[in-house]
Each structure stands twice: as C-alpha cells, then as structure tokens.
Design an enzyme around this catalytic site. Structure first.
Site, PDB file in Angstrom:
ATOM      1  N   TRP A 192      -0.009   1.424  -8.686  1.00  0.00           N
ATOM      2  CA  TRP A 192      -0.420   0.091  -8.249  1.00  0.00           C
ATOM      3  C   TRP A 192      -1.133  -0.530  -9.444  1.00  0.00           C
ATOM      4  O   TRP A 192      -2.168  -0.035  -9.878  1.00  0.00           O
ATOM      5  CB  TRP A 192      -1.347   0.194  -7.041  1.00  0.00           C
ATOM      6  CG  TRP A 192      -1.580  -1.093  -6.317  1.00  0.00           C
ATOM      7  CD1 TRP A 192      -0.787  -1.669  -5.373  1.00  0.00           C
ATOM      8  CD2 TRP A 192      -2.719  -1.958  -6.441  1.00  0.00           C
ATOM      9  NE1 TRP A 192      -1.353  -2.833  -4.908  1.00  0.00           N
ATOM     10  CE2 TRP A 192      -2.534  -3.040  -5.552  1.00  0.00           C
ATOM     11  CE3 TRP A 192      -3.867  -1.939  -7.229  1.00  0.00           C
ATOM     12  CZ2 TRP A 192      -3.455  -4.070  -5.419  1.00  0.00           C
ATOM     13  CZ3 TRP A 192      -4.791  -2.966  -7.098  1.00  0.00           C
ATOM     14  CH2 TRP A 192      -4.569  -4.017  -6.204  1.00  0.00           C
ATOM     15  N   ARG A 251       0.019   4.639   0.296  1.00  0.00           N
ATOM     16  CA  ARG A 251      -1.135   4.219  -0.494  1.00  0.00           C
ATOM     17  C   ARG A 251      -0.889   2.898  -1.201  1.00  0.00           C
ATOM     18  O   ARG A 251      -1.821   2.279  -1.701  1.00  0.00           O
ATOM     19  CB  ARG A 251      -1.473   5.303  -1.529  1.00  0.00           C
ATOM     20  CG  ARG A 251      -1.887   6.622  -0.909  1.00  0.00           C
ATOM     21  CD  ARG A 251      -1.945   7.723  -1.947  1.00  0.00           C
ATOM     22  NE  ARG A 251      -3.061   7.549  -2.851  1.00  0.00           N
ATOM     23  CZ  ARG A 251      -4.260   8.103  -2.687  1.00  0.00           C
ATOM     24  NH1 ARG A 251      -4.495   8.852  -1.636  1.00  0.00           N
ATOM     25  NH2 ARG A 251      -5.219   7.913  -3.576  1.00  0.00           N
ATOM     26  N   GLY A 255      -6.969   5.206 -11.029  1.00  0.00           N
ATOM     27  CA  GLY A 255      -8.282   4.687 -11.395  1.00  0.00           C
ATOM     28  C   GLY A 255      -8.227   3.785 -12.614  1.00  0.00           C
ATOM     29  O   GLY A 255      -7.178   3.240 -12.969  1.00  0.00           O
ATOM     30  N   LYS A 286      -5.017  -9.504   9.676  1.00  0.00           N
ATOM     31  CA  LYS A 286      -3.756  -8.803   9.925  1.00  0.00           C
ATOM     32  C   LYS A 286      -2.560  -9.722   9.686  1.00  0.00           C
ATOM     33  O   LYS A 286      -1.573  -9.315   9.076  1.00  0.00           O
ATOM     34  CB  LYS A 286      -3.715  -8.282  11.364  1.00  0.00           C
ATOM     35  CG  LYS A 286      -4.486  -7.027  11.603  1.00  0.00           C
ATOM     36  CD  LYS A 286      -3.815  -5.843  10.939  1.00  0.00           C
ATOM     37  CE  LYS A 286      -4.818  -4.732  10.716  1.00  0.00           C
ATOM     38  NZ  LYS A 286      -5.789  -4.976   9.663  1.00  0.00           N
TER      39      LYS A 286
END
Length: 606
Positions: free
Chosen positions: A74, A27, A99, A482
């Site tokens: 993060w 994640r 969040g 990418k």
C-alpha cells in the site's frame, strides 16, 4: 496495511507465497510481488494492481526456489507501480517492508555518495542498499542487520533474503507487527497469524526492536544485540476461517455474522443467569476515576463516541474523546486519577498505539478494546477487553464495530454500578437489553431486500446526508463513513439539531437524507428536523421502530421498521441497517466492496 509473507521451505515456495498474499488481501494493497532464491541468485516477479496480475505473471514466467518472500504494498513513498512494488533488491539482498523509514532520504544520499544507484522512489530500497553496503565491506548478513538496526529510523517490519543463502532469512520489527511461524524443518514469517495459518499453528510474535535470524531449524532473536527469548504460542486461527462461504463479498458475510459474534462477545462479559456484568479485574477503581479519555481512529473512534454517551449518561463519568491522530500531538494534560481507553480492531493502529504510550507516560492506566489479543496494543495495555468478532477481512469494519459497542456497553454498565450511578435492578435491566441484541440483529437482517431496494435509489445520488441525535448521532456518522468508503458517494453525518446551522443549505430533491431515529426521548426533536428536510424537498429514508414509523414514516421516501429495543442498545441495532445500505449501494455502483480504493484494513503507519 501492506502484508509480508516469507518461507524457508523444502519444496518450491512461489505458489505458497502467493497463497499467503491472498490471505493478506484484506489489509489493502495496490501492488504485489514475490522474490525467491534460484540457484542462490535473487529472482523476482512484481505486478501493479490486484493479485490477479501477479498470478498471470507467475503463470507465464514461473519462479522456482525453496526460499522466498512476498509482499502486498500500500503505497507510502513512491507511486503504486511495478517499479516501486516490493520486493526491492540488489544483487545481494532482497527486502520486503511494512511501515516507513523516516530517515531514508538521509541514508539514500549517503549511499548514493558511496556509489549506490537507486532505481525506485521508495524508502524500502534504501534498506536493501544499506545492507548491501555493509556486505560489500565484509560483514556477514547477521552483522549487517545488527548495524542497520542502529541506522534505521521509523516504524517498520522487514523480511530479508540474502543471495547465496537459501538457509537464511532475517526478520525485524520496530513499531509494525511481525510474526515467526515454526514448522517441521520449515520456517515462516508473516505480518500476522492470518498469513501463516495454513502452514503452522506455532507462532512467535517479535517485540519492539527485535530482529531474528531464521534458519530451517528455528529462529535466534536479538534485541539491541542481546540474545532474547520470545514465547512460541499456539494460535487458534485457521485458514478455513477466511472463506466467503455462500456470500458474494466478505463484507456481507461479516454483516451476517453479527448475531453470532455479538453473542460470543456477550458471553465473555455478561452473566445471563444473574444479569450481571463480569469483567476482568480493573487496574483502578471506577468510583475514584475523575475522567475517562477515549482514543481511537475511524470506525473505532465512532464506537468510542457512542460509549461517551453511555459513560456520561449511565455512569456519570466525565469522558474526553479524541481521534488518535490528533490526540497524540496535542500533549493533552491527563489527570493522574484518570484512565485511558483505546479501541482498535487490529490492535496495531499506529496513532492509537502512540496515544496509548503517551497516556501511560502521563500516569494513566490503559484499557484496550481489541479484536487481536496477541497485538501490540493488547500487550502494552493494563487490561484487555477482547471483541470476539473473529477475523474481519472486509476493509470496511462491520462486525468489529458492533462487538466493540457490545464490549463498551458492558464496561459502561460496570462503571455505573461501581460508581453507584445505577443499582442492581437497573444493571439487570440493561444487561437484559444486551442479551436481546443478537436476536434483534437477526431480525434487522431480514430487512436486507428492502434495504437493497432503497440502496438502488441512494446509489444514484452524488451527495447523501445522515442525521441522528444522542447515541444515534455517532451512528449517523458511521453510516456516512461506510457509504463514502465503499461506494465513493460523498456522504456526511450530522447531529440533527445542527442541520439548521449550515447543512440545510445542501438539501434539495437530489439529496437523500438518512434519518436514524429510534422512538426515544429525543424522537420529537428529530421529528421536527425531518419536517424541515421534507419542506425543502429532501428525500428522507427513515430508520425507526414501529411507533416511530407510524408517526413519521408516511412523510419519508422510504421507511424501515426496526425492532423495538431499550434505547441503551439502540445504537448497536441501528448500526446494521446503515451497513447494509452502504453495502448494497456499493454493489449497485460496481465498486470493489471488500478492498475499496486507497484504503487499508490495518493502518500501521501515520
């Protein structure tokens, strides 16, 4: 984005929490931490950077306790360092949080005035102090959580420990996913089923504004203080699904899995014997649809961009496409006889979910293309078309993208048939072209060594351009995305015909130009653009089929011959070499391929 794991166990949980965090690495994160209750007291271990740093800390300073929570962070509010790493705690409460608490500053000022001292820059610490404030005034943990839910604004999922209560954990969800896992005398909390897979297959997903009181015997779930029931489901996810196998990186493993997952996805929507598309019942009649609105983010947006060409060219259906982060704030007028298509690998992308809800409020029916059928977007859509990509661990999307294209291709064919834009014969031809894709992708993977050699040259560049026309234009954009996201090389994708309107000024002997050009009706137009590049000393890498390479391959620094396919399915096929090129360039530069800096797999905040 961020990851939560919580365990109410029978034996020490620190190592199990750490293993859960490992499963959530995909994640994206920049710090991590664990908190447990040790003799009723909250104890924590936190570390900046990768989980290896936390592992070393746990080895030198072990953490006991049978109840605990863990988090991969993060950064949103506050720098990515140990002080700001989760869990955040007071003497009475420990919290991990995904969040954003939008009104944290207001609450922080209020709590500071009441005597609370803050030590971090994060919004999450505010939650710990808010709950502590209520506990200080004689409230139970359950009462404190109920009161906090009325004060907190924003999108969040929370896992909370309370000092002196090893038999209790509270979870809450508003706009950010959270799942409860049911064990035998043990209970679990996680950001998704992936974190919980080795512990249990019995999962309950919290709904919007749910909060849950979890004990070793089970969970009691509330919504606005009303007791509610949520279905406990069996999940097919297994911890074995997330290994790398013999591959160096998850990304390469997932690129290699594409023939299989494309085939799996096709089997759901395409009858190979009759060469006919078979979709679930639609909540509208394609023949009466005035417009389709496609909304997505990142790579999913580029899948939708390819689909725009398909719907307009094959189905003769007008399409409006937008990135969700812009669409949600444009308050665009949507026709009542239109529909909205949202695309998301995780099914939890915050901007896409907000766009879905706006489109619903405008009276549009919602089609969702997602990889996670239990996700929020899937639950709120009118019809779900699932990609069978399986868990995608690498942050850079590969197999999710190509399976999204497959689903969108089948949907475009179905729309075309319903609108009378194609007949049964043409439906059979297009379906037949799709049936061939898994085998043709396998052939492309055989070019891996050649693409690795080319990538070594591309990796030396500071700037790279990608060019394409028609459905190859979104693939050029995807190739540039990418390359930049995993190798950190500046790359841009352009419509080939737009090159002379500005980008041509960038071309010299130091700039590789990747040209995506299957031999189709637009090939000659692209060929002229390639010659313009060559005339200015640009180093061309040319992706085409045998006929295209025979015509122009000699003018390129390097050419890769791809299988000949129907132009309709070419974008699915041509996505693979740009993935491989980016992968090998990133490996050559020594970057963290699976977890590139500053990026997260699932973007569940704005």
């Amino acid at each position: 984005m961020c990851g939560i794991i919580g365990i109410l166990g029978k034996s020490p949980v620190a190592s199990l929490l750490f293993d859960g965090l490992k499963r959530l690495e995909y994640r994206g994160y920049d710090s991590a931490g664990i908190a447990t209750l040790v003799d009723g007291r909250i104890d924590r271990r936190r570390a900046e950077g990768k989980l290896g740093n936390l592992e070393k800390l746990l080895s030198s300073e072990p953490l006991s306790g049978t109840t605990g929570i863990g988090h991969t962070r993060w950064a949103t509010h506050g720098r990515p360092n140990e002080v700001n790493a989760h869990p955040h705690a007071t003497e009475k409460v420990a919290v991990v949080h995904n969040g954003i608490i939008e009104n944290f500053q207001e609450l922080r000022d209020e709590l500071r005035a009441a005597g609370h001292v803050f030590v971090t820059e994060t919004d999450t610490e505010t939650v710990a102090h808010l709950l502590t404030h209520y506990l200080d005034h004689g409230k139970t943990p359950e009462e404190a959580m109920s009161m906090a839910m009325t004060r907190l604004q924003g999108a969040f999922s929370l896992a909370i420990l309370f000092a002196g209560r090893p038999d209790l954990m509270i979870g809450a969800r508003r706009g950010s996913p959270l799942a409860i896992g049911y064990g035998n005398g043990e209970m679990y909390l996680g950001s998704d089923a992936m974190a919980l897979a080795p512990f249990t297959s019995r999962i309950c997903y919290l709904m919007e504004d749910d909060w849950a009181v979890i004990t070793p015997e089970g969970a009691t779930i509330y919504n606005q203080d009303r007791l509610v029931n949520r279905e406990v489901k069996q999940t097919a996810l297994s911890g074995a699904l997330i290994g790398k196998g013999n591959y160096r990186h998850f990304m390469m493993k997932e690129i290699a899995e594409q023939p299989a997952v494309i085939g799996d996805t096709l089997q759901v929507f395409l009858n190979p014997l009759e060469r006919r598309i078979e979709l679930p019942a639609m909540p509208f009649d394609f023949a009466k649809l005035s417009r389709l609105t496609i909304v997505a983010c990142g790579t999913a947006y580029l899948a939708g961009f390819v689909a725009k060409y398909w719907f307009e060219q094959i189905a003769r259906l007008p399409v409006e496409i937008d990135v969700a982060s812009e669409f949600r704030y444009r308050t665009a007028p949507l026709p009542p006889d239109g529909a909205t298509l949202v695309i998301s690998q995780s099914g939890e992308t915050a901007d896409t979910l907000a766009a879905l809800r706006y489109a619903k409020s405008e009276g549009n029916k919602i089609i969702a293309v997602v990889n996670v059928p239990e996700s929020t977007i899937a639950r709120e859509a009118d019809v779900v078309l699932q990609t069978l990509a399986g868990p995608e661990i690498g942050v850079a999307s590969t197999k999710a993208f190509t399976t999204q294209l497959v689903v969108l291709a089948t949907l475009a064919i179905a729309a075309a048939r319903a609108r009378g834009a194609i007949d049964a014969k043409r439906e059979g031809e297009l379906s037949g072209a799709l049936i061939e894709v898994p085998a043709r992708v396998s052939e492309v993977l055989n070019h891996d060594q050649r693409l690795k050699e080319i990538a070594l040259k591309v990796a030396e560049a500071r700037d790279v351009l990608f060019l394409g026309r028609g459905t190859s234009y979104p693939i050029a954009l995807e190739g540039a995305l990418k390359l930049k996201e995993i190798s950190y090389i500046h790359a841009e994708g352009y419509a080939a015909g737009e090159m002379k309107h500005g980008p041509i000024a960038l071309i010299d002997e130091e700039v590789p130009v990747i040209v995506v050009a299957p031999y189709d009706d637009l090939f000659d137009k692209t060929a002229s653009n390639l010659q313009e590049v060559r005339a200015r000393g640009g180093r061309v890498v040319f992706f085409s089929d045998a006929e295209g390479v025979a015509k122009l391959g000699g003018d390129a620094m390097a050419a890769v011959t791809l299988p000949k396919v129907d132009p309709f399915v070419a974008p699915i096929l041509y996505a693979v070499p740009v993935q491989l090129l980016a992968y090998h360039a990133a490996v050559a530069k020594g970057t963290d391929v699976d977890q590139p800096r500053n990026l997260a797999k699932s973007v569940t905040v704005e």
